[in-house]
Design a protein around this motif. Structure first.
Motif, short mmCIF file in Angstrom:
data_model
loop_
_atom_site.label_atom_id
_atom_site.label_comp_id
_atom_site.label_asym_id
_atom_site.label_seq_id
_atom_site.Cartn_x
_atom_site.Cartn_y
_atom_site.Cartn_z
N HIS A 142 45.08 53.51 46.94
CA HIS A 142 45.46 52.48 45.99
C HIS A 142 46.87 51.98 46.23
O HIS A 142 47.77 52.73 46.60
CB HIS A 142 45.36 53.02 44.55
CG HIS A 142 43.96 53.40 44.18
ND1 HIS A 142 42.94 52.50 44.12
CD2 HIS A 142 43.42 54.61 43.88
CE1 HIS A 142 41.84 53.11 43.77
NE2 HIS A 142 42.09 54.39 43.63
N SER A 150 43.24 46.75 52.67
CA SER A 150 43.35 46.40 51.26
C SER A 150 41.97 45.99 50.78
O SER A 150 41.05 45.79 51.58
CB SER A 150 44.37 45.28 51.03
OG SER A 150 43.94 44.09 51.68
N SER A 190 39.36 44.71 47.00
CA SER A 190 39.23 44.37 45.58
C SER A 190 37.77 44.54 45.16
O SER A 190 36.85 44.39 45.96
CB SER A 190 39.69 42.93 45.31
OG SER A 190 38.84 42.00 45.95
N GLU A 196 35.09 43.32 41.90
CA GLU A 196 34.94 42.38 40.79
C GLU A 196 33.68 42.70 40.00
O GLU A 196 32.67 43.15 40.55
CB GLU A 196 34.83 40.94 41.29
CG GLU A 196 36.02 40.44 42.08
CD GLU A 196 35.86 38.99 42.49
OE1 GLU A 196 35.12 38.25 41.80
OE2 GLU A 196 36.45 38.59 43.50
N SER A 230 42.52 33.01 40.69
CA SER A 230 42.78 34.32 40.10
C SER A 230 44.16 34.35 39.46
O SER A 230 45.12 33.78 40.00
CB SER A 230 42.66 35.42 41.15
OG SER A 230 43.60 35.22 42.19
N SER A 260 46.80 37.20 37.89
CA SER A 260 47.10 38.62 37.75
C SER A 260 47.65 38.92 36.36
O SER A 260 48.52 38.20 35.86
CB SER A 260 48.11 39.06 38.82
OG SER A 260 47.60 38.85 40.12
N LYS A 274 47.41 45.76 39.13
CA LYS A 274 46.12 45.92 39.79
C LYS A 274 45.01 45.04 39.21
O LYS A 274 44.01 44.80 39.88
CB LYS A 274 45.67 47.39 39.72
CG LYS A 274 46.62 48.35 40.44
CD LYS A 274 46.09 49.76 40.38
CE LYS A 274 47.07 50.74 41.05
NZ LYS A 274 47.21 50.47 42.48
N VAL A 305 38.96 41.57 37.98
CA VAL A 305 39.20 42.01 39.35
C VAL A 305 40.13 43.22 39.35
O VAL A 305 41.14 43.24 38.64
CB VAL A 305 39.82 40.88 40.19
CG1 VAL A 305 40.00 41.33 41.64
CG2 VAL A 305 38.97 39.63 40.11
N TYR A 306 39.77 44.20 40.16
CA TYR A 306 40.64 45.36 40.38
C TYR A 306 41.04 45.40 41.83
O TYR A 306 40.18 45.49 42.74
CB TYR A 306 39.91 46.66 40.00
CG TYR A 306 40.76 47.90 40.19
CD1 TYR A 306 41.76 48.22 39.27
CD2 TYR A 306 40.57 48.74 41.28
CE1 TYR A 306 42.55 49.35 39.44
CE2 TYR A 306 41.35 49.87 41.46
CZ TYR A 306 42.34 50.18 40.52
OH TYR A 306 43.12 51.30 40.69
N ASN A 307 42.33 45.30 42.10
CA ASN A 307 42.84 45.29 43.47
C ASN A 307 43.31 46.67 43.88
O ASN A 307 43.94 47.39 43.10
CB ASN A 307 44.02 44.30 43.59
CG ASN A 307 43.60 42.88 43.29
OD1 ASN A 307 42.75 42.30 43.97
ND2 ASN A 307 44.18 42.30 42.25
#
Length: 274
Positions: A19, A39, A41, A43, A234, A236, A240, A271-273
């Motif tokens: 993470h 990296s 993500s 959704e 998107s 933020s 995250k 969304v989780y990055n």
């Protein structure tokens, strides 16, 4: 092909499962550098589809990316499923409402790019798509091509990919109405053909926590031409978490009678990055 793509996705997920701890709206450059450039993500959210299906339900997406001095890779897995009230006729010919599946779609894909220099790369790509209510029941493509990053800075990125490929697909079943009113579904033969694949990807950061991305995919053959455009905005909320509005258009040039050429999908996702 489908099993191979899913295996690649699982393998990539294991490699990329570290993470990030980046600031809101900024890419996790430091973590990606320490993690081989990986990296990703995930959704999940509400979907509203109009076209060959009319649904309101859930969709999920998983994306993994890797970019370092040598590689420019991408893996994805998407799913859409919905149930709703539909009108059907029972054995007595009466029209009744029945709770039934109205959308069932998933697709997976991967692209592996080997960099020739800071802008150019050779890319191999594969994609598999299954849609119970689309123009094609399933379609799969493998290709190889050339990629070029035309523009890349802190706010903007524009890249292109083009090359030859080979595609197999099975058109949706044809529905024939018999003289007595019975509807018969006729299975269609699997088609295959060489295609030209093109991809245009554009990213633009509007503010520190707001970003716009648009991706256009083209797979053109002599029998069927397939185009897909995905645009998303998107915003933020934390380091995250983000909210993303998305709109997808899918077009097939060759469809069965009674099936539309174009499908659209509008989504509002959390969304989780990582």
């Amino acid at each position: 092909m489908k099993k191979t793509l899913i295996a690649c996705l699982v393998f990539s997920a294991l490699l990329g499962a570290v993470h990030a701890d980046d600031a809101p709206g900024t890419p996790s450059n430091s973590n990606a550098a320490n993690n081989g450039g990986w990296s990703g993500s995930g959704e999940f959210g509400f979907a509203s589809a109009r076209g060959n299906s009319r649904t309101d339900n859930a969709n999920a997406k998983l994306t993994l990316n890797q970019e370092n001095e040598m590689w420019k890779n991408n893996f994805f897995l998407n799913g859409l499923r919905s149930k709703g009230e539909v009108q059907v006729q029972d054995e007595q010919g009466n029209t009744i409402n029945r709770f039934s599946t109205t959308a069932n779609r998933y697709d997976a894909g991967a692209s592996v790019g080997y960099k020739l220099d800071t802008r150019s790369y050779i890319v191999g790509a594969a994609r598999y798509d299954h849609d119970d209510f689309g123009a094609n029941l399933w379609q799969g493509i493998v290709s190889i091509g050339y990629g070029y990053v035309a523009l890349k800075n802190e706010k903007t990125e524009l890249s292109f990919e083009i090359g030859p490929g080979f595609k197999k697909y099975r058109p949706a079943d044809q529905q024939i109405t018999e003289p007595d009113g019975t509807v018969v579904r006729v299975r269609q033969d699997t088609e295959s053909e060489p295609v030209a694949r093109g991809l245009v990807n554009f990213k633009y950061r509007l503010t520190g926590n707001t970003a716009l991305e648009d991706t256009l995919l083209m797979e053109a053959g002599t029998k069927n031409k397939y185009y897909q455009n995905d645009i998303g905005l998107s915003v933020s909320m934390t380091k995250k978490l983000a909210v993303k509005l998305g709109y997808q258009v899918r077009y097939n040039s060759d469809v069965q009678v009674g099936i539309k050429h174009t499908d659209t999908l509008a989504t509002t996702n959390l969304v989780y990055n990582f």
